[in-house]
Design a protein around this motif. Structure first.
Motif, PDB file in Angstrom:
ATOM      1  N   ALA A 118       0.002   5.759  18.582  1.00 12.19           N
ATOM      2  CA  ALA A 118      -0.382   4.871  17.478  1.00 12.19           C
ATOM      3  C   ALA A 118      -1.744   4.248  17.744  1.00 12.19           C
ATOM      4  O   ALA A 118      -2.609   4.228  16.864  1.00 12.19           O
ATOM      5  CB  ALA A 118       0.678   3.801  17.268  1.00 12.19           C
ATOM      6  N   VAL A 119      -1.939   3.763  18.994  1.00 15.42           N
ATOM      7  CA  VAL A 119      -3.228   3.151  19.344  1.00 15.42           C
ATOM      8  C   VAL A 119      -4.340   4.195  19.245  1.00 15.42           C
ATOM      9  O   VAL A 119      -5.407   3.936  18.677  1.00 15.42           O
ATOM     10  CB  VAL A 119      -3.182   2.520  20.759  1.00 15.42           C
ATOM     11  N   HIS A 148       2.380 -22.032  11.542  1.00 12.36           N
ATOM     12  CA  HIS A 148       1.583 -23.138  10.996  1.00 12.36           C
ATOM     13  C   HIS A 148       2.342 -23.999   9.999  1.00 12.36           C
ATOM     14  O   HIS A 148       1.792 -24.927   9.439  1.00 12.36           O
ATOM     15  CB  HIS A 148       0.315 -22.611  10.313  1.00 12.36           C
ATOM     16  N   GLU A 177      -6.888   6.088   7.647  1.00  6.72           N
ATOM     17  CA  GLU A 177      -5.591   6.319   8.301  1.00  6.72           C
ATOM     18  C   GLU A 177      -4.935   7.598   7.789  1.00  6.72           C
ATOM     19  O   GLU A 177      -4.365   8.364   8.561  1.00  6.72           O
ATOM     20  CB  GLU A 177      -4.672   5.112   8.065  1.00  6.72           C
ATOM     21  N   GLU A 217       9.889  -9.881  11.567  1.00  4.83           N
ATOM     22  CA  GLU A 217      10.374 -10.949  12.444  1.00  4.83           C
ATOM     23  C   GLU A 217      10.782 -12.189  11.677  1.00  4.83           C
ATOM     24  O   GLU A 217      11.360 -13.107  12.244  1.00  4.83           O
ATOM     25  CB  GLU A 217       9.350 -11.281  13.535  1.00  4.83           C
ATOM     26  N   ARG A 256       7.121  -6.104   5.617  1.00 11.11           N
ATOM     27  CA  ARG A 256       5.842  -6.584   6.164  1.00 11.11           C
ATOM     28  C   ARG A 256       5.966  -7.711   7.176  1.00 11.11           C
ATOM     29  O   ARG A 256       5.043  -7.964   7.934  1.00 11.11           O
ATOM     30  CB  ARG A 256       4.914  -7.022   5.026  1.00 11.11           C
ATOM     31  N   PHE A 257       7.105  -8.424   7.138  1.00 14.12           N
ATOM     32  CA  PHE A 257       7.302  -9.543   8.071  1.00 14.12           C
ATOM     33  C   PHE A 257       8.654  -9.436   8.761  1.00 14.12           C
ATOM     34  O   PHE A 257       9.476 -10.350   8.663  1.00 14.12           O
ATOM     35  CB  PHE A 257       7.186 -10.877   7.322  1.00 14.12           C
ATOM     36  N   GLU A 311       2.249 -15.255   6.040  1.00 15.48           N
ATOM     37  CA  GLU A 311       1.363 -15.095   7.190  1.00 15.48           C
ATOM     38  C   GLU A 311       1.203 -16.408   7.952  1.00 15.48           C
ATOM     39  O   GLU A 311       1.194 -16.431   9.171  1.00 15.48           O
ATOM     40  CB  GLU A 311       0.007 -14.529   6.753  1.00 15.48           C
ATOM     41  N   HIS A 321       4.067   3.267  10.852  1.00 13.54           N
ATOM     42  CA  HIS A 321       2.820   3.400  10.111  1.00 13.54           C
ATOM     43  C   HIS A 321       1.983   4.564  10.620  1.00 13.54           C
ATOM     44  O   HIS A 321       1.532   5.389   9.848  1.00 13.54           O
ATOM     45  CB  HIS A 321       2.013   2.109  10.203  1.00 13.54           C
ATOM     46  N   LEU A 322       1.777   4.614  11.923  1.00 13.50           N
ATOM     47  CA  LEU A 322       0.901   5.654  12.459  1.00 13.50           C
ATOM     48  C   LEU A 322       1.645   6.614  13.372  1.00 13.50           C
ATOM     49  O   LEU A 322       1.485   7.821  13.273  1.00 13.50           O
ATOM     50  CB  LEU A 322      -0.260   5.001  13.216  1.00 13.50           C
ATOM     51  N   MET A 357      -5.098   4.803  15.627  1.00 12.44           N
ATOM     52  CA  MET A 357      -5.817   3.727  14.956  1.00 12.44           C
ATOM     53  C   MET A 357      -7.281   3.695  15.408  1.00 12.44           C
ATOM     54  O   MET A 357      -8.173   3.434  14.603  1.00 12.44           O
ATOM     55  CB  MET A 357      -5.149   2.375  15.196  1.00 12.44           C
ATOM     56  N   GLU A 382       0.835  -1.212   0.000  1.00  9.84           N
ATOM     57  CA  GLU A 382       0.000   0.000   0.000  1.00  9.84           C
ATOM     58  C   GLU A 382       0.868   1.260   0.000  1.00  9.84           C
ATOM     59  O   GLU A 382       0.639   2.193   0.765  1.00  9.84           O
ATOM     60  CB  GLU A 382      -0.974  -0.002   1.191  1.00  9.84           C
ATOM     61  N   GLU A 392       4.403 -17.053   9.800  1.00  5.60           N
ATOM     62  CA  GLU A 392       4.476 -16.171  10.959  1.00  5.60           C
ATOM     63  C   GLU A 392       3.659 -16.717  12.135  1.00  5.60           C
ATOM     64  O   GLU A 392       4.029 -16.562  13.290  1.00  5.60           O
ATOM     65  CB  GLU A 392       3.908 -14.822  10.523  1.00  5.60           C
ATOM     66  N   MET A 393       2.557 -17.382  11.808  1.00  2.00           N
ATOM     67  CA  MET A 393       1.695 -17.940  12.856  1.00  2.00           C
ATOM     68  C   MET A 393       2.228 -19.283  13.353  1.00  2.00           C
ATOM     69  O   MET A 393       1.628 -19.893  14.234  1.00  2.00           O
ATOM     70  CB  MET A 393       0.272 -18.148  12.325  1.00  2.00           C
ATOM     71  N   LYS A 441     -10.041   1.899   4.352  1.00  2.00           N
ATOM     72  CA  LYS A 441      -9.278   1.822   5.592  1.00  2.00           C
ATOM     73  C   LYS A 441      -8.008   2.685   5.489  1.00  2.00           C
ATOM     74  O   LYS A 441      -7.650   3.397   6.422  1.00  2.00           O
ATOM     75  CB  LYS A 441      -8.888   0.357   5.838  1.00  2.00           C
TER      76      LYS A 441
END
Lengths: 147, 449
Positions: free
Chosen positions: B368-369, B287, B400, B156, B153-154, B281, B360-361, B372, B31, B284-285, B396
């Protein structure tokens, strides 16, 4: 000046969950994870929170009829509340044991319901609380602190 | 220009050609694009040079910045590095030897196949896994767009990137070493030019991310040489050069070829940047526990799907696969070809990719919180159609942008329309009021019939 006004420091996200909706399963926790990353929470915390959320979400999808998942994101702590209408848990202590499951064979064949959900959540959470009324439903609350 | 700032970018915008349509903003995986003042603007911090916007642009306003062939004159010896995918994109009448030879007719003094570098890297990955020096799941470092996607974006997952230089860099090093000893030249006399199928590889040369400077001196787009190359392929004017890469090295040009060459049992292959995101994704989880090796490529079909290439990528894939099969049977291994090569014996340089932290924010998490939460409220007032007419990729993102004071609510044409309606109703209400000095409708003396 509008700057003087105290901004709201808590972000609330709410999702409804449906029984056996595997097509959308994991979407709520995925959205939660994306938000945490975007907010700049530490990767380790994001990982813990996302795994706990995912397991909690899957529990509703596998076991309950329907449920609501609410995330309260505050800078110092993350709160996940999942309330479902479902069979409930008759013996919570037993349900917390690794490998204990009531999932059907069909569900287990899909790779879910291995009896690791609640123990996994416990590992990831700083605090968790389960309230359940058999035959009615379960309320699970997970807290993850951002020290 | 995009070079102003911290990040180098090879994806550029031709402002003249940009019509401000919103095709690119919706395809960008990070984005990073907004339309402002009728032109696309790329956020340098977020852009990973994957080139999805180049593909999406109907006006050819996005392009890849490459080097010109004139740069060849700056060196005593120039070497072209053709990627495996190039061979798939030559018409079936051309043998790989003809393609290599034609490249020298174009002005390069020598050619060195990137596929040879792929052979070296395949061997090293295999060795590291066998010895237990690396543990899965590891993500291939071959596609620079994927590597930068992970950085952005990832973050970690950066530690999960294969710690080895990609085949292009290995090939460049080998090519230079070989020519230095063969011709007695110094390193600076030799110019190594990679023939790129995409923008991502240009950036990986101009702004490497693994902590090691690039071995490549210039990057030429395959589109710059196709017309001349296909002419030269048809009429070879010199003895044919031998092809040195193995079939599995050549196979790296196709999605799935890399894991075949590496021979890891528990692998996952994914291509297309949006598919790569969904796999990352999952990773990252946690899985993907049982997977050791993830071959991920930003272009659909792998490098044969690079947007600078000539043929349809599916046609090229078939041709390259056929070629790889043919080569598999008769080629010498890299160890046979380069018996004294130190890099073949565990000395391949290690790379280490660091996350690219993006704010980002707000850099302060409290702010940031708060922002958002505010954006969440702002989003509720938007239609949720994600039309892009506001210049942001979705509602969205606009919400922002509003909170960050980079956009306003009325940038949304639906909100604007509603405001205009409210205003017109108000104007209408005002218009109905008659001042006391005027006749009231229906009263005596009213001339209405």
């Amino acid at each position: 000046m509008s700057e003087q006004a105290k901004p709201e420091q808590i972000l609330i996200l709410e999702f409804t969950l449906k029984s056996l909706d595997f097509m959308r399963a994991g979407e709520a926790s995925s959205e939660f994870k994306q938000r945490l990353k975007k907010l700049g929470f530490k990767p380790e915390l994001v990982r813990r929170a996302a795994i706990a959320a995912y397991e909690a979400e899957m529990n509703v999808i596998i076991h309950a009829r329907k449920g609501v998942m609410r995330f309260e994101i505050a800078p110092a702590r993350l709160l996940i509340v999942v309330e479902d209408e479902g069979p409930g848990i008759s013996d919570i202590e037993q349900a917390m044991q690794e490998g204990f499951t009531t999932a059907s064979a069909a569900i287990r064949e899909l790779g879910f319901g291995a009896g690791m959900g609640l123990p996994n959540i416990k590992r990831c959470a700083d605090a968790m609380d389960i309230q359940s009324i058999p035959g009615q439903g379960t309320r699970l609350q997970i807290i993850i602190n951002n020290e | 220009m995009n070079t102003v700032g911290v990040y180098y970018h090879s994806v550029r915008l031709d402002r003249e050609k940009c019509k401000g349509c919103v095709n690119c903003i919706k395809k960008c995986p990070t984005e990073a694009i907004r339309v402002r003042g009728g032109k696309a603007e790329i956020n340098e911090e977020k852009c990973i040079d994957c080139g999805e916007c180049i593909r999406a642009c109907p006006n050819q306003a996005k392009y890849v910045e490459t080097d010109s062939l004139e740069r060849l004159s700056g060196y005593r010896c120039t070497i072209a590095l053709p990627p495996p995918s190039l061979f798939g994109h030559m018409r079936s009448c051309a043998s790989p030897a003809q393609v290599l030879t034609a490249l020298t007719s174009l002005g390069f003094d020598a050619v060195f196949e990137v596929a040879v570098g792929a052979d070296v890297v395949s061997g090293e990955i295999r060795r590291l896994f066998q010895r237990g020096e690396i543990k899965g799941p590891l993500i291939s470092s071959a596609c620079p767009a994927v590597v930068r996607l992970i950085q952005v974006r990832f973050p970690e997952l950066t530690g999960r990137i294969m710690p080895l230089s990609p085949p292009t860099e290995v090939a460049a090093h080998l090519a230079r070493q070989e020519k230095m000893s063969e011709l007695g030249l110094s390193a600076e006399d030799i110019g190594i030019f990679f023939l790129t199928p995409c923008a991502a590889k240009v950036t990986s040369v101009k702004a490497p991310v693994g902590g090691i400077p690039s071995n490549i001196d210039g990057v030429i787009g395959v589109h710059q040489i196709y017309p001349q190359l296909s002419r030269c392929v048809k009429k070879p004017d010199r003895p044919l050069l031998p092809i040195r890469a193995s079939g599995s090295g050549m196979g790296w040009g196709i999605s799935g070829g890399e894991r075949l060459a590496v021979g890891i049992e528990n692998y996952l292959t994914v291509d297309g940047i949006h598919n790569v995101i969904s796999v990352l994704e999952e990773l990252e989880m946690g899985h993907l526990g049982e997977i050791d090796f993830i071959e991920a490529q930003a272009c659909t079909g792998g490098c044969v799907g690079g947007y600078l290439h000539a043929l349809n990528s599916y046609v090229a894939r078939v041709q390259l696969r056929k070629l790889a099969r043919e080569l598999e049977e008769k080629q010498m291994t890299v160890t046979e070809q380069f018996p004294r090569l130190a890099w073949l014996h565990g000395q391949l340089p290690r790379i280490r990719v660091q996350p690219r932290q993006i704010i980002h924010l707000d850099s302060d998490i409290k702010q940031a919180v708060a922002k958002m939460a505010e954006a969440e409220k702002a989003a509720k007032l938007l239609p949720g159609l994600d039309c892009g007419a506001c210049g942001a990729p979705n509602c969205k993102a606009l919400a922002e942008d509003i909170v960050l004071h980079k956009a306003q609510e009325t940038d949304c044409i639906f909100v604007l329309r509603e405001r205009i309606m409210d205003l017109s109703l108000h104007v209408y209400d005002l218009a109905k009021i008659r001042p006391p000095a005027m006749n009231q409708p229906g009263s005596e003396g009213d001339d209405a019939q």
